[in-house]
Motif scaffolding. Sequence first.
Motif, mmCIF file in Angstrom:
data_model
loop_
_atom_site.group_PDB
_atom_site.id
_atom_site.type_symbol
_atom_site.label_atom_id
_atom_site.label_comp_id
_atom_site.label_asym_id
_atom_site.label_seq_id
_atom_site.Cartn_x
_atom_site.Cartn_y
_atom_site.Cartn_z
ATOM 1 N N VAL A 1 0.881 -1.171 0.000
ATOM 2 C CA VAL A 1 0.000 0.000 0.000
ATOM 3 C C VAL A 1 0.913 1.213 0.000
ATOM 4 O O VAL A 1 1.613 1.474 0.986
ATOM 5 C CB VAL A 1 -0.943 0.038 1.207
ATOM 6 N N PRO B 1 -5.469 6.754 -0.328
ATOM 7 C CA PRO B 1 -5.807 5.721 -1.310
ATOM 8 C C PRO B 1 -4.646 5.376 -2.236
ATOM 9 O O PRO B 1 -3.795 6.204 -2.535
ATOM 10 C CB PRO B 1 -6.968 6.357 -2.088
ATOM 11 N N ASP C 1 -7.141 0.070 -3.735
ATOM 12 C CA ASP C 1 -8.504 0.476 -3.414
ATOM 13 C C ASP C 1 -9.398 0.483 -4.649
ATOM 14 O O ASP C 1 -8.915 0.596 -5.785
ATOM 15 C CB ASP C 1 -8.484 1.882 -2.803
ATOM 16 N N ASP C 2 -10.699 0.353 -4.432
ATOM 17 C CA ASP C 2 -11.651 0.543 -5.503
ATOM 18 C C ASP C 2 -11.403 1.907 -6.128
ATOM 19 O O ASP C 2 -11.464 2.927 -5.446
ATOM 20 C CB ASP C 2 -13.083 0.461 -4.966
ATOM 21 N N GLU D 1 -14.034 4.809 -5.661
ATOM 22 C CA GLU D 1 -14.075 5.311 -4.292
ATOM 23 C C GLU D 1 -12.768 6.015 -3.936
ATOM 24 O O GLU D 1 -12.784 7.033 -3.238
ATOM 25 C CB GLU D 1 -14.325 4.150 -3.326
ATOM 26 N N ALA D 2 -11.653 5.485 -4.414
ATOM 27 C CA ALA D 2 -10.364 6.100 -4.119
ATOM 28 C C ALA D 2 -10.271 7.491 -4.732
ATOM 29 O O ALA D 2 -9.768 8.432 -4.101
ATOM 30 C CB ALA D 2 -9.239 5.212 -4.650
#
Length: 342
Positions: free
Chosen positions: A50, A190, A195-196, A199-200
Motif C-alpha cells: 500500500v 488511497p 482500493d476501488d 471510491e479512491a
Amino acid sequence: MPEGHSVHRIARQFALHFVGKTVAVSSPQGRFAAGAERLDGLRMLSAKAVGKQMFLEFEHDRWLRVHLGLYGAWDFAGNFTADATTASAAGRMGQTNQHGTVAAGTVIADTVVGEHEDSLASIGAPRRTRLRMSEQEKATDEISEFPPEPIGAVRVRLLTDMTCADLRGPTACEVLTPDEVQVALNKLGPDPLVDDNGEAEERFVATVRKKQTAIGILLMDQSVVSGIGNVYRAEILFRARLDPHTPGKLIPEELLRELWRDWARLLDIGVTTGQMMTMDGLTADEYTAALASRDDRHWVYHREGLPCRVCGTNIAMELASARKLYWCPNCQAPLGTNPQGD
C-alpha cells in the motif's frame, strides 16, 4: 526513496516466491532478533503493498510491516523469476497503454523492456542469481551456493528452500497484529492498485479540496494519497500544467480527477516496466533511450536550470518540506494566467 511502483513490485516477488511456503526468519544483524523469532517457521499467507509500505502476512495472525524509507532495500537471491510482474499482472502484460508505453518483455528496436539501467536484467524462467530491489532494480552475478552468506547489515532474512530475501536499512520493520495492521492502513491515503478506483478517486478529490496546503506538498502526504514521491510528484504536476504552489482547495474538481487518473496510469506503467516512465508521445527510438537513461525519461525531475522540453524556459527547483521540487515556471503558471497568450 522507493516510490509506490517499487514497493508493489517487491510485494509481487514475495507473492510469487514466498506466499504459501514455510519461511525461516532470522536477523543476521541482530537488531530484529525478537521479531524474527516470532515469525520463524511460519507459513507466509499473503503479500500486500500500500503506497510505500509492504505488509507480509504469516500464520497465527502475525504480520511483518516494512517501510524502506530513504535507504532501505531488499536483496533477493536463489531461484526466482527475474520479473514477478510477468506472473502476477495477469491481463495487463503485453498490452500497450493509452500513452503509448509498452509492457515489460516487449521488443522495441531490438531492445527488451526491462533490460536497462534500473530495471530487471531478464524476463522469464527462474535463475539462481541476486536481485537488488529498492528505488532502482539491479540484477547482479549468479550465485555459486545457496543460501548465500549475508552481505552487510541485514536486518531480517526470509528464507525458503529456493529463495531468500535480505532486508537492509529500512525505516520500519516490525511484527504487528491484524488490529495494528489496520491502524497503520487507516493512516494511509488511497492507492490506485489497492482500493476501488472510483471510491479512491472520490476520497482523494474530497481530501484535497478541503486543504489550503499547496498541491506540491499534498501529493507527498501519504495520508492524502499513497505512493507518490519526489519524482512522481514533479512529473504529475507538470503533466497537468499545474503550479505546485496552488492551494488544494483552489484546484478545480475536474483537474483533481485528472491528477488522480494520471497517477493511476503512471503507477501502472511503473509496476509493469520497473521504471518511472513519465514522458509520453515518444517514438520507438526515444522510448528505448528513455528506458536506458533517466535523463531521457522525465519532463522536469532533476532538470534544474535546463530548458523545459515544451517551452524552453529553465526548469526551477526549490525545497518543499525538505525535498527538492522541480517545475517549469512558464508551463505551470498559476491558475487563471496564460503565459503563452493563446
